[in-house]
Design a protein around this motif. Sequence first.
Motif: not given
Length: 401
Positions: A309-310, A326-328, A379-381, A398-401
């Motif tokens: 995030l930072f 990458d927000i979906r 990660l579900v926001i 937020m995709m992190i994979g």
Amino acid sequence: MALVPMETALQRLLEDVGPLDGESVPLKDAYDRVLAESIVALRTQPPFDASAMDGYAMQGADAQTTDGELAVIGEVAAGSTFSGSVEAGQCVRIFTGAPLPAGTDTVVIQENVDRPADGVIRLREPTAAGRNVRRAGLDFTTGDLLVEKGHLMRASALSLAASANHARLKVVKRPLVAIIATGDELCLPGSELGPGQIISSNSYGIAAAARAVGADVLDLGIAPDREDAISALVKQAVAAGADVIVTSGGASVGDHDLVHKVLTREGMTLDFWRIAMRPGKPLMFGRMDNIRCLGLPGNPVASLVCSQLFLKPLLARLGGRTFHQDIRTATLGAPVSANDHRQDYVRAAIEERDGQLIATPFGVQDSSMLRTMAASGGLVIRAPFQPASEIGDPCQLMMIG
């Protein structure tokens, strides 16, 4: 001190952050670098009218008829030239990339030619005038703008720069990140652990996040919980020219959390500390002249989430890169309870069903649990005070994979 909203913290972190200065590097080292200066053609390509095929160069009028025979008066290959001039009724054997002889403007491919005798050819079918020729400057001419400043150099742009006769390019300096892990309890992977000790894992994830956005990494190892030890590594980071100092652990409020005290003594001005987010509440940010200081939480998952995030946006901007999370939109695969005043980043398994992303949060979200972090695709926001959600409800992911 009140908790800083996550978006406010990110805005303050990135305030006045721009690309670092440029540096000249050999062309071979410019891959995955951001241009600090536009690329302008230093030559014309091709520099002459060139054959695009193996065949015979001739005048256009001779190429348009199959009547009669043409005398082959010479041969020219790539890298050489034909010294004479070609008249009507004549041709020159030519190969791909060779310059067209004087007097010619057309190439008939070798497959469309018969050779009834030595030194003579006959066309099987007409060829339009001007065919199979690459005109001088077809690709670019001297002075053309080829690649603009700010472009991330990939294979095609590197080849273009080489073709334009650039041996070196001016690119944005890679940000240097110095990583300092803190804690008496930490040991390096492969160690025999003593009582109360654990393996230090955070630095590896932090370094990977930094490299993912083009930064260089200086891992300064583990500092025990002593002010002099932490101070020595901070001084080492400054001496190495670090653009960002990242500490892991020691930024909370415990008696052994010494990072804030040491960094302040070394010249850091604190900007903010403690974020209204979960995991990652004890994140700290400050400035030491031109060096950004980011104090990440010691809990492994919190460290990784805060790096995403930072740290990534900060390093991307310093390196001249564009970075967007990458927000979906997804659908929940499990219910989640109502949220409190902190923004949550909930680890979730991700799958796709009938073109729809399904995010199923893990049941236990303890910030020490790396196993579920490694298994998470995103990660579900959960916004502050967001009400409970049920299976099938939409969510931001937020995709992190």
